[in-house]
Structures are given as structure tokens and as C-alpha cells.
Scaffold this active site. Sequence first.
Site, PDB file in Angstrom:
ATOM      1  N   SER A  22      32.646  89.916  64.260  1.00  0.00           N
ATOM      2  CA  SER A  22      32.189  89.502  62.991  1.00  0.00           C
ATOM      3  C   SER A  22      32.749  90.101  61.777  1.00  0.00           C
ATOM      4  CB  SER A  22      30.792  89.089  62.875  1.00  0.00           C
ATOM      5  OG  SER A  22      29.996  90.406  63.120  1.00  0.00           O
ATOM      6  N   THR A 153      24.472  51.246  33.433  1.00  0.00           N
ATOM      7  CA  THR A 153      23.849  51.116  34.750  1.00  0.00           C
ATOM      8  C   THR A 153      25.110  50.074  35.558  1.00  0.00           C
ATOM      9  OG1 THR A 153      22.709  48.695  34.429  1.00  0.00           O
ATOM     10  CG2 THR A 153      21.508  50.936  33.956  1.00  0.00           C
ATOM     11  N   HIS A 154      25.030  50.548  37.031  1.00  0.00           N
ATOM     12  CA  HIS A 154      25.871  49.741  37.861  1.00  0.00           C
ATOM     13  C   HIS A 154      27.343  49.774  37.529  1.00  0.00           C
ATOM     14  CE1 HIS A 154      22.203  47.771  39.371  1.00  0.00           C
ATOM     15  NE2 HIS A 154      21.892  47.571  38.276  1.00  0.00           N
ATOM     16  N   SER A 275      52.239  65.427  37.392  1.00  0.00           N
ATOM     17  CA  SER A 275      52.605  64.687  38.599  1.00  0.00           C
ATOM     18  C   SER A 275      53.916  65.335  38.640  1.00  0.00           C
ATOM     19  CB  SER A 275      52.860  63.180  38.514  1.00  0.00           C
ATOM     20  OG  SER A 275      53.443  62.710  39.486  1.00  0.00           O
ATOM     21  N   LYS A 281      52.142  61.421  33.809  1.00  0.00           N
ATOM     22  CA  LYS A 281      50.732  61.501  34.335  1.00  0.00           C
ATOM     23  C   LYS A 281      50.039  62.889  33.760  1.00  0.00           C
ATOM     24  CE  LYS A 281      48.706  59.502  36.852  1.00  0.00           C
ATOM     25  NZ  LYS A 281      48.735  59.416  38.401  1.00  0.00           N
ATOM     26  N   GLU A 288      38.123  66.497  40.098  1.00  0.00           N
ATOM     27  CA  GLU A 288      38.513  65.923  41.510  1.00  0.00           C
ATOM     28  C   GLU A 288      37.998  66.964  42.328  1.00  0.00           C
ATOM     29  OE1 GLU A 288      41.508  62.503  40.068  1.00  0.00           O
ATOM     30  OE2 GLU A 288      42.306  64.046  41.053  1.00  0.00           O
ATOM     31  N   GLN A 320      24.874  84.741  64.267  1.00  0.00           N
ATOM     32  CA  GLN A 320      26.011  85.214  63.440  1.00  0.00           C
ATOM     33  C   GLN A 320      26.673  84.054  62.664  1.00  0.00           C
ATOM     34  OE1 GLN A 320      28.501  88.312  65.372  1.00  0.00           O
ATOM     35  NE2 GLN A 320      29.798  86.825  65.553  1.00  0.00           N
ATOM     36  N   LYS A 323      26.961  83.288  58.469  1.00  0.00           N
ATOM     37  CA  LYS A 323      27.720  83.862  57.462  1.00  0.00           C
ATOM     38  C   LYS A 323      28.916  83.208  56.836  1.00  0.00           C
ATOM     39  CE  LYS A 323      26.072  88.214  59.451  1.00  0.00           C
ATOM     40  NZ  LYS A 323      25.412  87.335  60.601  1.00  0.00           N
TER      41      LYS A 323
HETATM   42  N1  ARG Z   1      27.169  90.449  64.138  1.00  0.00           N
HETATM   43  C1  ARG Z   1      25.772  90.138  64.257  1.00  0.00           C
HETATM   44  C2  ARG Z   1      25.037  88.904  63.524  1.00  0.00           C
HETATM   45  O1  ARG Z   1      25.729  88.349  62.506  1.00  0.00           O
HETATM   46  C3  ARG Z   1      24.962  91.257  64.296  1.00  0.00           C
HETATM   47  C4  ARG Z   1      23.653  91.181  65.054  1.00  0.00           C
HETATM   48  C5  ARG Z   1      23.991  91.784  66.487  1.00  0.00           C
HETATM   49  N2  ARG Z   1      22.795  91.856  66.986  1.00  0.00           N
HETATM   50  C6  ARG Z   1      23.166  91.546  68.658  1.00  0.00           C
HETATM   51  N3  ARG Z   1      21.912  91.734  69.344  1.00  0.00           N
HETATM   52  N4  ARG Z   1      23.924  91.538  69.221  1.00  0.00           N
HETATM   53  O2  ARG Z   1      24.225  88.327  64.009  1.00  0.00           O
END
Ligand code: ARG
Length: 457
Positions: A22, A153-154, A275, A281, A288, A320, A323
Site C-alpha cells: 500500500s 421551476t421545471h 474548441s 466556441k 462541466e 486497506q 485509502k
Molecule cells: N496497509 C494496511 C492497511 O492499510 C496496514 C495494516 C496492516 N495490518 C495487517 N494486519 N496486515 O490496512
Amino acid sequence: MKLWQGRFDAPEAADADAFNQSLSFDKQLWRADITASIAHATMLGKCRILTQEEADAICEGLRGIYSDIESGTLAIEGQEDIHSFVESELVARIGSTGKKLHTARSRNDQVATDMRLYARDAADNAVALLKALVNALLARAKETVNYIMPGFTHLRKAQPINCAQYFNAYSEMFLRDLDRFHALKKRMNVMPLGSAALAGTSWPIDREVTRELLGFDSISQNSLDAVSDRDFVAEYLFCASLAMAHLSRLCEDTILYTSDEFGYWEIPDAYSTGSSIMPQKKNPDIPELVRGKTGRVYGHLMGILTTLKGIPLAYNKDLQEDKEPFFDAQATLESCFSIYTALILKLTFNVNKMYDAAGEGYSTATDVADYLAKRGVPFRDAHAVTGRLVRYCIEQGKTLPSLTLEEFRAASPVFEADILQAVTTRSSAEGRNSVGGSSREAAKAGIASIRKRLKQY
Ligand code: ARG
């Protein structure tokens, strides 16, 4: 070398390692990770789990890593995740004392803590960006409080409204978004650290010390829950999604109102695009794109909700997956809000065009019906009489304000000379003096009220 290599005969296969890692994205947590580790080591020293010298050496080493990453002299690479990276770098710098940092801690409570520290800042950023946008909307409202525009409206012209009332409407939405992020920060500001892998720890730690050092409001009360929930990530994504929904609506209005067909507002050249083939344009790419990016923030919300729904207690590696959606949604939200704030401050308004458009489409018909109803005609009958007058206008190619008193009186004897004033665009907007309504006074009161509520954050 993995943190967990001891139990294994063979190193992890390269493809398994690449899939599992990660670091490529959780390196973004480096500040939070080092800060939490400094707090943890300080606590271990205070509680005599480490000697003061050991704790000091660890904190010193961690501070060095922090400043080297900050200055760009230390690249974050070569490990499974940010936690392994910081720890192995620490051991490389201070030797085997560094190996004591992970006493009474697991990556499970560590990553949950890092994410909360990180998300807390993201919530603060969102509050600041929303504040900036509401301030920009307030500025535009103040400038336009004498202007009238069509209310729809609409997507059909409905009634004339005050321009400031229009901007205030979005301020109200963004104030609620702001309040949601503010409340979210409070709810997420609970510290998981000290929960260890899942079951807590037998070490005599003092979680209050780390809580205080890291500025958390409280500590988590169940170690299983603390390491395995990411509801605060889902909540952030929901708050972000709703804020993006509001911004996307404002962008849609911007795209419509700046089109040739509407022509109420103009986006300056510096915020427009052209454009490659059609030389004439001038395109509204920025609104957008904001409208388009809203979809990806919603997607991240769906993603995290689905990730969370079927995992057994407690920690699983599925977590994980919290993230990338979080980081991407945050970057998207922040870039969209800052660019739109810049853009709205530069919009120009075609005041006469808006005023004229506000009077089109028989938009003061409700005022005609109200006129009659205020003089004793039951509203339903007044509505019918006015409907017939509108039909008459359509047939004769006339507008309501262009009708003569005789034409009004032919529809109902209740009409007097003052109907000719009541049916104008400005008096229609000015007449709606109810709280939050379209009169100038109501719009000014709206500005004052928004400004006052905004000050509370
Ligand atoms: N990269 C892992 C996560 O984001 C860290 C925790 C890892 N824990 C484990 N028991 N392998 O969750």
C-alpha cells in the site's frame, strides 16, 4: 525484509508483494504516521515501558525522518506500507532501539489512528473551503441585491426572484455541508491507538497520554471496533458527495445561464476554454468538469460502503481499500471547491438581460391571482381568472404588464388601476417579503443571517 518475515521460510513472491503493498498510496499518511509514533514512543517512556533514553532516541530519530521527508532528501520507497517504511528507516538510523517502537502496538491500531488524524485535517480543509465559497457567494449576493432574475421551476420561468436570494440559496446548502464536515470532525476525533491488533494490550500503557499529545477528544472504548471500523471514511465520503451535489447544481446553473440561449451571466475568458475545430466556441469546461467529477466522488462512497458491508470482525486487509477512495475524493473535492470559488468571484452579470427575462413567460401571473384573492376572490377562482387572462395574452401576442385596465376588468370587475403596477416584474419580486423571499429586504436579511451563522465556524 518484512516486519513479519520471522514465521516464513521464503520471501514473499514479487507479484504477491506488488499486489499487497500500500506504500504507493499510503505514503500520503507519512505525517500522521510519524506524529502518532512520536506520541506512542513518548507514552512508552512515560509509562516506563521503555527507558527515557530509549524513548528519546526513538523520538529524535522519528523527528529526523520527518524533516528529511519534508525537505525531500528522503524518498518514501522500498517497503510494504508507510508503517514498515518509517520503522525500518528508524532502525537504520538508530539501531535496535528502533525495534522497540512497536511495543504495545499493532499496525491495525496504527493505521486506524493515522487515518483518523489524516481525515481530521481533511475535514478541516473542507470546512475552510466551504467557508471561502460561502464568503464568495455572500460577496456576489451583496453586489446583486438590486438585480432581478428569472426564477425557474421545471426549467420554465416561474416567478421573478432577487439575484442575491439566488446566491443565498446556495449559501444555505453549503452552510449545511460545512456544518456536516464540522460535526464529522468531532465524531471522528476519537483515538484507536492502544487497541493493538484487536484485543487490546497487556502492557501498562496510558492511552490518555497519547490522546492528549495527538489532540483527540476521547479514546475508543472497544478495541475490536476501533481497529475495524471505517465509518468515518464513509461519512467523509457522504459529506463530500452531498457537497459535490450542491456544487454540481451550481455548475449546471452556471453552464445554462452563461449559454447564448440564456445569456444572464458571463464566464471571463481566463476561465473559459475553446474548441480545436470551431474557432467561435467559448466553452464552460470548468463547471462541466466539476459536474463530471461529482460522479466519481459518489462512486467512492458506494465503493467504501460495499467494502465495509461483509467483513467479519475485526481487522481484515479489505480495510486497506479505504485509502485510495478517500484520497481521491479529498483531492477532487478540494480542487473543485477552490476552482469554483475563484470562478464565481469573476462571473459578470448581464443585468438588463436578466431583468427582461424575469418578466417573460407570464411570470407575474401569481401576482395577478394574489391581487384578486387579497380582494376577496377565493384563490382557486382567482387562479382560474388569471389562467384565462394568460390564455388571452397568448392568443393576442401580449404580455401581462402590457394589458390595459379595460382588458383586466373584462376578466374581472375586481381589478382596479393599481393592478397595472402590481403586475410588473419588480413589484412582483419586491412583493414577496416573507422570510427568505424575493424582496430586496428579505434578500438583505438573508445575507446578514448567513454571515452571522458563518461566523460560528
Ligand atoms: N496497509 C494496511 C492497511 O492499510 C496496514 C495494516 C496492516 N495490518 C495487517 N494486519 N496486515 O490496512
